[in-house]
Scaffold this motif. Structure first.
Motif, short mmCIF file in Angstrom:
data_model
loop_
_atom_site.label_atom_id
_atom_site.label_comp_id
_atom_site.label_asym_id
_atom_site.label_seq_id
_atom_site.Cartn_x
_atom_site.Cartn_y
_atom_site.Cartn_z
N GLN B 52 0.83 -1.22 0.00
CA GLN B 52 0.00 0.00 0.00
C GLN B 52 0.86 1.26 0.00
N LEU B 53 1.98 1.18 0.73
CA LEU B 53 2.84 2.35 0.88
C LEU B 53 3.29 2.87 -0.49
N LEU B 54 3.59 1.93 -1.40
CA LEU B 54 4.08 2.33 -2.72
C LEU B 54 2.98 3.04 -3.52
N GLU B 55 1.71 2.66 -3.24
CA GLU B 55 0.61 3.34 -3.92
C GLU B 55 0.60 4.81 -3.52
N TYR B 56 0.86 5.05 -2.22
CA TYR B 56 0.89 6.44 -1.78
C TYR B 56 2.13 7.17 -2.30
N LEU B 57 3.20 6.40 -2.51
CA LEU B 57 4.39 7.00 -3.14
C LEU B 57 4.02 7.51 -4.53
N ASP B 58 3.23 6.70 -5.26
CA ASP B 58 2.79 7.12 -6.59
C ASP B 58 2.02 8.43 -6.52
N VAL B 59 1.14 8.52 -5.51
CA VAL B 59 0.35 9.74 -5.38
C VAL B 59 1.28 10.93 -5.10
N SER B 60 2.30 10.71 -4.25
CA SER B 60 3.24 11.81 -3.95
C SER B 60 3.99 12.22 -5.21
N VAL B 61 4.41 11.22 -5.99
CA VAL B 61 5.13 11.54 -7.23
C VAL B 61 4.21 12.33 -8.15
N LEU B 62 2.93 11.95 -8.17
CA LEU B 62 1.97 12.67 -9.02
C LEU B 62 1.86 14.12 -8.59
N ILE B 63 1.73 14.34 -7.27
CA ILE B 63 1.61 15.71 -6.78
C ILE B 63 2.87 16.50 -7.13
N GLY B 64 4.04 15.87 -6.90
CA GLY B 64 5.31 16.52 -7.20
C GLY B 64 5.41 16.89 -8.68
N PHE B 143 -1.27 18.75 -16.34
CA PHE B 143 -1.17 17.29 -16.31
C PHE B 143 -0.82 16.75 -17.69
N CYS B 144 -1.53 17.30 -18.71
CA CYS B 144 -1.28 16.85 -20.09
C CYS B 144 0.13 17.19 -20.54
N SER B 145 0.63 18.33 -20.06
CA SER B 145 1.89 18.83 -20.60
C SER B 145 3.02 17.84 -20.40
N SER B 146 3.17 17.31 -19.19
CA SER B 146 4.36 16.50 -18.94
C SER B 146 4.20 15.54 -17.80
N VAL B 147 2.97 15.28 -17.35
CA VAL B 147 2.78 14.31 -16.27
C VAL B 147 2.14 13.04 -16.79
N CYS B 148 1.21 13.21 -17.73
CA CYS B 148 0.51 12.05 -18.27
C CYS B 148 1.45 11.21 -19.14
N PRO B 149 1.60 9.93 -18.83
CA PRO B 149 2.51 9.11 -19.65
C PRO B 149 2.00 8.93 -21.07
N LEU B 150 0.67 8.93 -21.23
CA LEU B 150 0.12 8.79 -22.58
C LEU B 150 0.45 10.03 -23.40
N GLY B 151 0.36 11.21 -22.76
CA GLY B 151 0.71 12.45 -23.44
C GLY B 151 2.19 12.48 -23.77
#
Lengths: 325, 439, 190
Positions: B52-64, B143-151
């Motif tokens: 679970q901890l890694l899921e929250y790491l993902d969220v932190s990376v997203l915010i960052g 988000f679209c500019s440089s966070v979304c992997p699909l973008g």
């Protein structure tokens, strides 16, 4: 304008190409699961007509809840045991009466005097002809799972699938013999019972026969419990016993012939002679139709084979259509 | 004869596959053999899922990443920074996290949690869905500019962008809204996640997948060399939500750091057709324009009504996607034909003790429900079309070149086309630190 | 000029109103979702009692080889010599020649324990999830061989593509803190 047109044409062509390629790839790339699947058991279900030596004479509906055991009693009456009840049928299939019991029976045997022996869990329960509770013989230990009871004269053979032993009781509940435990002096190798299906009965020659399902054979035991011989072999062919552990049930006719039932995907009932040579099919997998439970089998004095199909809740009565031998 | 045998065998197989519903229970209690050699049962290994901890790491990376993208795009005005961040996101959310969970797919989780009481939206999924929306309300489509992997995967292949004609751009631009509505309705009506199933790029993140999807993704990537960000512009349903939020965002990236002098140098800088020209003398519309607008406003409810009426026809399409309805129809056909050969679906249904009558009842109910879902989708499609037409007829007065807030993905490609930006970078002008474009 | 100013202000006002509403709305929605109780993650798993060993797990998983592997409940196994999960039904003798074995990759391996018992183990690196052994075991034996999604391999896709293809509806979301549905035993993680 030409530049614009060329650009448009390029765009339209690209678009059309993209869509066409996508549609094609979706149409043709799907892996057919049927092609990936594999059924190795198909060949084994094919039974030539000339190998079927019996014909279904009668089909009788059974309304006992959870019917699991069948036995033939005095005057060829048919007893079907289930949850808290036993139904008794006339040999012609007419229902005669219901006997109430207080246990959920897995198997049944009926004496010549009408005494009823039920296997319920790890114990044997004894009832009178009218359904009066007489006795309870507790199992050997907590592993006990009574898978079958058969009776000849004063010997009551109880096959305990959990303890992997055949117990021979007297009518009074006295344990006469324990048969089949591993013993080098008796040349016994022990019963291999991987699933709760196990059967034993005394044949007309007085010798005890027990299924050893994990070894796919029927074994003969002498009076002192020594292994006197065996027949049967694993195999999906007609003469073999299929699956991991068969025969699951068998019955011995008055003349010593064996009727064996196999559980598993190849649910089939076959006749072997008293020496264990394959004679014919009683019912092939195809004839038995859908079912989620294995079968129990009994043979009456006339030589009819009585099958209990627990899933369909029917008795199927088969008569022999060809001469023995 | 052989065929007959085969059919019979298949029938038997079908029939006999049902064996053993009851013994299974007794088997679990049946004792294993007594081993004399002291054999001990090996442990059944149970490797756990990702902590679970890694899921929250993902969220932190997203915010960052979102914060950094906003900073780089609006404050720092660094195209290079955004490009590097994009590559990072591609590596982290794409190749490392294999594309799941992503905000685009999270639309369906949110929809499912609304329609299926048994599904509780996990916190990390909720975060992935809502965080980019908040950032869009504040900073536009960062988000679209440089966070979304699909973008990001599409952004790196934009090499020779062509300018699409506006009519094509506008008509294709409706698709994301329609896709959004369809995906939400499909999820709520059938529980199926069509966005994930039809994600063309996730196969590249996983380096495996269905061949059809890989081919589709490959074609889209190649086409993406000439038509930038095809998925983002004409397909992405999450982008549809972000567009609306971006229009009203508090801040947004600008083409140049100062007031536009309409030098026209940025006109061809955007590969995504997202730079609006000055309106010049032609706008605003005047009497004719207003009459058109009035007619379109009247047309809107008519379109919605038409969508509502014809949407009923989408019911059978939805039903076809619904596993229970499909099962019921298959079972119906087999019962009608008294088929000996059963399909796996119906076989499993019977094996599990299903009652055909109940299933048929359930299917009928679902079918009528699906008609309502179809009407809802029709209503949505009508509204989207109507509103698009209205938005096309609206003309606004613009002094200089500005990013089209709906379409702009804040990639920063236009920055360096602005002479004022270049001048600042070379130290010829003092760096403008005034508040960036806010509304 | 005053006309212009007013129009801009109107638009600005409209935008900030919409923005405010959207912020409040999204915030409230997020609050509702996170307030709905301790929402743990989900993972995908196969209910072995529903599974019918159709073999789609091997072909439908986005991974190749599939993240679905055969798992063996040792306490349920009969340790049969003639294992129907191990041998082809049509044997050329009871030996372990490759032509006699059901497993197409040699992932199901056996070793002698004591007469007449054999132990069967699965080499997960070789197993491709075709369920042939599980089918043989379920059809004729105890069903101690069954299919499970192995979470050290599974990517936990948002929607499992096997779930979409499973004819028995056996692939379902389960809470991540009890990620296995084992037969004949507990389901707690290691």
């Amino acid at each position: 304008m030409t530049v614009g047109n060329r650009r448009m044409a390029f765009l339209v062509l690209t678009g059309a190409g993209v869509i066409a390629a996508m549609l094609l790839s979706w149409r043709y790339s799907h892996v057919s699961p049927a092609a990936a699947r594999h059924d190795p058991y198909e060949a084994a279900t094919d039974v030539p007509r000339e190998l079927i030596g019996y014909q279904e004479e009668n089909t009788v509906k059974v309304d006992v809840p959870e019917p699991l055991g069948v036995a033939v009693g005095p005057a060829d009456r048919i007893y079907v045991a289930g949850s808290n009840a036993i139904d008794v049928f006339h040999p012609n299939g007419a229902k005669l009466r219901r006997v109430s019991t207080t246990c959920s029976a897995r198997c049944i045997a009926v004496g010549e005097d009408g005494m009823i022996f039920l296997g319920a869990g790890g114990a044997v329960e004894v009832y009178s002809e009218t359904g009066e509770f007489l006795a309870r013989w507790p199992g050997l230990d907590e592993r006990s799972v009574i898978a079958s009871i058969n009776l000849r004269k004063d010997d009551i053979c109880v096959a305990d699938a959990g303890a992997r032993v055949v117990l021979v009781y007297g009518v009074a509940g006295n344990l006469k013999r324990r048969i089949g435990e591993k013993d080098e002096s008796l040349r016994t190798e022990g019963f291999v019972v991987p699933s709760p299906y196990f059967d034993a009965a005394v044949a007309p020659d007085g010798m005890l026969r027990a299924a050893n399902p994990g070894r796919h054979r029927v074994e003969t035991y002498g009076p002192e419990g020594s292994l006197a011989g065996w027949w049967g072999a694993p195999g999906f062919g007609h003469a073999g016993f299929s699956g991991c552990c068969n025969p699951a049930q068998f019955a011995i006719a008055f003349d010593g012939r064996f009727i064996t039932c196999e559980k598993g995907k190849l649910r089939r009932v076959k006749e072997y002679d008293s020496e264990g040579r394959f004679v014919c099919y009683v019912a092939s997998t195809e004839a038995l139709g859908p079912g989620t439970l294995p079968l129990d089998v009994a043979v009456d004095v006339r030589g009819r084979v009585i099958l209990l199909d627990s899933a369909d809740k029917v008795l199927r009565i088969f008569v022999r259509t060809r001469r023995a031998g | 004869m052989q065929r007959l045998n085969k059919t019979c065998c298949a029938g038997l197989v079908a029939v006999l596959a049902m064996l053993y519903a009851l013994p299974a229970e007794s088997l679990e209690r049946f004792p294993p053999p007594d081993f004399e050699s002291g054999f001990v049962f090996p442990e059944v290994t149970k490797p756990g899922p990702r902590p679970q901890l890694l899921e929250y790491l993902d969220v932190s990376v997203l915010i960052g990443a979102l914060s950094l993208a906003a900073y780089l795009g609006i404050r720092k005005r660094s195209r290079t920074g955004l490009a590097v961040l994009g590559v990072f996101s591609l590596a982290y959310f794409g190749l490392w996290r294999r594309g799941c969970i992503c905000p685009v797919g999270a639309i369906q989780n949110v929809a499912l949690s609304l329609s299926d009481g048994g599904y509780v939206l996990p916190l990390s999924v909720a975060a992935f869905f809502f965080l980019p929306l908040f950032f869009a309300l504040l900073f536009g489509r960062v988000f679209c500019s440089s966070v979304c992997p699909l973008g990001a995967i599409q952004d790196v292949v934009v090499l020779k962008p062509l300018r699409l004609p506006m009519w094509l751009e506008h008509s294709l631009g409706v698709l994301p809204y329609l896709y959004l509505g369809t995906a939400v309705v499909v999820t709520m009506a059938t529980g199926r996640f069509m966005i994930c199933r039809l994600d063309p790029y996730v196969g590249f993140f996983r380096l495996s997948g269905r061949l059809a999807m890989l081919i589709t993704g490959g074609i889209l990537l190649v086409a993406g060399v000439f038509v930038g960000r095809i998925y983002c512009r004409f397909i992405c349903p999450y982008g549809a939500i972000l567009r609306i939020f971006s229009i009203v965002s508090k801040w947004h990236v600008r083409i140049g750091p100062r007031d536009c002098v309409a030098c026209t140098l940025c006109e061809d800088a955007c590969p995504y057709n997202a730079i609006l020209k000055p309106s010049g003398e032609s706008a605003p519309g005047g009497i004719a324009g207003r009459a058109l607008l009035a007619r379109l406003i009247i047309l809107l409810p008519l379109l919605m009504l038409a969508g509502y009426i014809h949407g009923k026809r989408l019911g059978p399409v939805l039903s076809k996607m619904h596993p229970r309805v499909r099962l019921a129809e298959q079972l119906w056909v087999e019962e009608e034909r008294n088929a000996r050969v059963r399909s796996d679906q119906t076989l499993a249904f019977i094996e599990q003790g299903g009652v055909p009558k109940e299933l048929f009842g359930e299917a009928l109910l679902l079918k009528s429900k699906n008609e309502s879902w179809g009407r809802l989708l029709g209503l949505w499609a009508g509204a989207v079309t109507g509103l698009k037409l209205i938005s096309l007829s609206l003309r606004r007065r613009r002094e200089g070149y500005t990013p089209d807030r709906a379409k702009c993905v804040s990639c920063g490609r236009c920055f360096s086309s602005c002479p004022q930006h270049r001048a600042e970078r070379r130290g010829l002008l003092p760096v403008e630190r005034s508040v960036p474009d806010g509304s | 000029m005053p006309d212009d100013e007013r129009r801009l202000t109107r638009r600005e006002l409209l935008h900030s109103a919409v923005r405010g509403a959207a912020l409040v709305g999204a915030g409230a929605a997020l609050g509702v979702f996170s307030g709905r109780g301790s929402a743990g993650e989900y993972v995908w798993q196969i209910d072995p009692d529903k599974c019918m060993q159709c073999g789609r797990c091997a072909t439908e998983c986005v991974l190749s080889p599939s993240a679905v592997k055969c798992v063996h409940a040792f306490a349920m196994c009969g340790y049969c010599e003639f294992c129907t999960g191990y041998f082809e039904p049509e044997l050329n003798g009871l030996n372990t020649g490759a032509e006699n074995l059901l497993c197409p990759t040699g992932a199901l391996q056996r070793s002698f324990v004591e007469d007449p018992y054999y132990k069967y183990v699965i080499d997960e690196d070789l197993c491709m999830g075709c369920a042939r052994c599980a089918k043989g075991c379920r059809m004729f034996g105890n069903g101690s061989l069954f299919m499970q999604i192995r979470h050290d391999r599974c990517l936990n896709c948002n929607q499992c593509s096997i779930a979409a293809a499973c004819p028995a509806g056996a692939v379902m979301r389960v809470p991540a803190d009890s990620p296995y549905m084992l037969r004949g035993g507990d389901a707690a993680p290691e």
